[in-house]
Design an enzyme around this catalytic site. Sequence first.
Site, PDB file in Angstrom:
ATOM      1  N   TYR A  15       0.821  -1.212   0.000  1.00  0.00           N
ATOM      2  CA  TYR A  15       0.000   0.000   0.000  1.00  0.00           C
ATOM      3  C   TYR A  15       0.853   1.260   0.000  1.00  0.00           C
ATOM      4  O   TYR A  15       0.720   2.116   0.878  1.00  0.00           O
ATOM      5  CB  TYR A  15      -0.954  -0.005   1.213  1.00  0.00           C
ATOM      6  CG  TYR A  15      -2.031  -1.049   1.074  1.00  0.00           C
ATOM      7  CD1 TYR A  15      -3.145  -0.803   0.289  1.00  0.00           C
ATOM      8  CD2 TYR A  15      -1.909  -2.279   1.694  1.00  0.00           C
ATOM      9  CE1 TYR A  15      -4.123  -1.764   0.123  1.00  0.00           C
ATOM     10  CE2 TYR A  15      -2.875  -3.246   1.534  1.00  0.00           C
ATOM     11  CZ  TYR A  15      -3.975  -2.984   0.747  1.00  0.00           C
ATOM     12  OH  TYR A  15      -4.942  -3.934   0.582  1.00  0.00           O
ATOM     13  N   TYR A 143     -12.122  -7.590   6.366  1.00  0.00           N
ATOM     14  CA  TYR A 143     -10.963  -7.621   5.468  1.00  0.00           C
ATOM     15  C   TYR A 143     -10.583  -9.082   5.246  1.00  0.00           C
ATOM     16  O   TYR A 143     -10.350  -9.827   6.206  1.00  0.00           O
ATOM     17  CB  TYR A 143      -9.762  -6.853   6.052  1.00  0.00           C
ATOM     18  CG  TYR A 143      -8.559  -6.977   5.147  1.00  0.00           C
ATOM     19  CD1 TYR A 143      -8.479  -6.241   3.967  1.00  0.00           C
ATOM     20  CD2 TYR A 143      -7.531  -7.869   5.432  1.00  0.00           C
ATOM     21  CE1 TYR A 143      -7.395  -6.384   3.100  1.00  0.00           C
ATOM     22  CE2 TYR A 143      -6.442  -8.021   4.581  1.00  0.00           C
ATOM     23  CZ  TYR A 143      -6.384  -7.275   3.413  1.00  0.00           C
ATOM     24  OH  TYR A 143      -5.323  -7.429   2.562  1.00  0.00           O
ATOM     25  N   ASP A 244     -12.788 -17.041   8.401  1.00  0.00           N
ATOM     26  CA  ASP A 244     -11.441 -16.623   8.036  1.00  0.00           C
ATOM     27  C   ASP A 244     -10.643 -16.426   9.332  1.00  0.00           C
ATOM     28  O   ASP A 244     -10.750 -15.384   9.985  1.00  0.00           O
ATOM     29  CB  ASP A 244     -11.541 -15.326   7.214  1.00  0.00           C
ATOM     30  CG  ASP A 244     -10.180 -14.758   6.856  1.00  0.00           C
ATOM     31  OD1 ASP A 244      -9.171 -15.259   7.379  1.00  0.00           O
ATOM     32  OD2 ASP A 244     -10.137 -13.798   6.061  1.00  0.00           O
ATOM     33  N   LYS A 273      -0.899 -16.815   7.989  1.00  0.00           N
ATOM     34  CA  LYS A 273      -0.097 -15.976   8.895  1.00  0.00           C
ATOM     35  C   LYS A 273       0.713 -16.787   9.916  1.00  0.00           C
ATOM     36  O   LYS A 273       1.768 -17.307   9.576  1.00  0.00           O
ATOM     37  CB  LYS A 273      -1.010 -14.945   9.578  1.00  0.00           C
ATOM     38  CG  LYS A 273      -1.465 -13.841   8.611  1.00  0.00           C
ATOM     39  CD  LYS A 273      -2.144 -12.723   9.334  1.00  0.00           C
ATOM     40  CE  LYS A 273      -2.651 -11.638   8.412  1.00  0.00           C
ATOM     41  NZ  LYS A 273      -1.661 -10.645   8.038  1.00  0.00           N
TER      42      LYS A 273
HETATM   43  C1  LIG Z   1      -8.460 -11.910   8.150  1.00  0.00           C
HETATM   44  C2  LIG Z   1      -7.509 -11.882   6.994  1.00  0.00           C
HETATM   45  N1  LIG Z   1      -7.799 -12.591   5.886  1.00  0.00           N
HETATM   46  C3  LIG Z   1      -6.969 -12.612   4.825  1.00  0.00           C
HETATM   47  C4  LIG Z   1      -5.797 -11.894   4.827  1.00  0.00           C
HETATM   48  C5  LIG Z   1      -4.892 -11.918   3.618  1.00  0.00           C
HETATM   49  O1  LIG Z   1      -3.751 -12.635   3.902  1.00  0.00           O
HETATM   50  P1  LIG Z   1      -2.424 -12.440   2.998  1.00  0.00           P
HETATM   51  O2  LIG Z   1      -1.930 -11.070   3.281  1.00  0.00           O
HETATM   52  O3  LIG Z   1      -1.509 -13.529   3.487  1.00  0.00           O
HETATM   53  O4  LIG Z   1      -2.829 -12.641   1.582  1.00  0.00           O
HETATM   54  C6  LIG Z   1      -5.469 -11.126   5.948  1.00  0.00           C
HETATM   55  C7  LIG Z   1      -4.236 -10.310   5.966  1.00  0.00           C
HETATM   56  O5  LIG Z   1      -4.058  -9.408   6.736  1.00  0.00           O
HETATM   57  C8  LIG Z   1      -6.343 -11.112   7.060  1.00  0.00           C
HETATM   58  O6  LIG Z   1      -6.081 -10.391   8.155  1.00  0.00           O
END
Ligand SMILES: Cc1ncc(COP(=O)(O)O)c(C=O)c1O
Length: 427
Positions: A15, A143, A244, A273
């Site tokens: 970003y 997100y 997620d 992560k």
């Molecule tokens: C809840 C959530 N889902 C998906 C993602 C995307 O993961 P990546 O950055 O490994 O593509 C993130 C990244 O911050 C996240 O916090």
Amino acid sequence: MTSPSIDKEHIWHPYSAMNSNLPVYEVESAKGVRLKLKDGRELIDGMASWWCMIHGYNHPQMNQALEKQIKKMSHVMFGGLTHRPAIELTKKLIEITPEPLEKIFYSDSGSVAVEVAMKMAIQYWYAKDQTTKQHFISLRSAYHGDTFAAMSVSDPETGMHRLFKESLTTQIFIKQPDSRFGQPCSQKDIDELEKTLKHHATTTAALILEPIVQGAGGMWFYSSEYLQQAKKLCEKYNILLILDEIATGFGRTGKLFACEYANISPDIMCIGKALTGGYMTLAATLTTKDVSNTIDSTSPNVFMHGPTFMANPLACTAADTSIDLLLKSNWQEQIKKIETQLKNELSICGSFDNVTEVRVLGAIGVVEMKQAVDMKSITENFVNEGVWVRPFAKLIYLMPPFVIDSSDLSILITAVIKVIKNHSSSK
Ligand SMILES: Cc1ncc(COP(=O)(O)O)c(C=O)c1O
């Protein structure tokens, strides 16, 4: 050219603009909770490299496991081949994730794990001959990543919907729940959820949620009862539930997975992560026998996805070792200690004129400011205090590696208090 100018001239950061005037600090090495900069300064890491680095940097056991694996093979394709690191990791993930999740698809990053989850949901309904179920319901302030499908279910205002509007699939959004973590869920929040699920049942493949903590979209902690209701209503209206857990998984909230606060399990779950303890990039999408059998039952009789670096052996080794380290540690006690210290020491920020509120859950401490912060000055101020903290918009937050001790955490919190006291927001 010197290395800073190569970086400035040629490398994009997340970003950011190529002509950005924001500082970028060169890290030479890192150990435990400390980043060592090229200029010799050391910073205590308050971000765990964006939720990942739970055991700290340069961990001897992690290093040893990876060195051993690299001598066997660092990568091999996963089409038609398999390997011990993937098998060992799979056994562990099935054991520690909620039942009945038992089928695992490995991918390279969180965003891709979300894409895979969405494709699974669509293919599931396709196999059941319910081909109108192509859309997704998500929450405001959600997100889920930066790729196209993940963007489409991320907040339409703070996400990138405006810019990519013409290319994004239109999804349905529900207001984020007002009901806070630790409190019952209001009837209003439940009604809003039910109204939307009922109305869109025939066209919706899945409801996608970040369980308990909405992360990058606002660091909002919501009622576990909302999650229980979501599960119940998804069953009632024949909609799959995707959770997620990419940010929340592996202990960050005080539970191994945040959905444990609600005692529910989803049809599909995404992890990433901290999966590898922050060492390598790896993500996974887990699902049930019902979903996988259904997908297999109808032409094309295969799940239509297959990344080149699927189940990379080094990444699987890192994940397997990281999970071992986590489970053998007293992580619950450690997260509780971090939580208590964050609550005790960070709460003073709540009395500052420029602060809206302070909230803490597990090893996550959030200070919500009244105005968006000035990134340049605030980052420099944090670095001058010897800490690495990277706010976004109105949110200044800490989510340190789990191994941080109380004196280092105090240094982090003291720096946050001092910097916030002196900070005037961006114009
Ligand atoms: C809840 C959530 N889902 C998906 C993602 C995307 O993961 P990546 O950055 O490994 O593509 C993130 C990244 O911050 C996240 O916090």
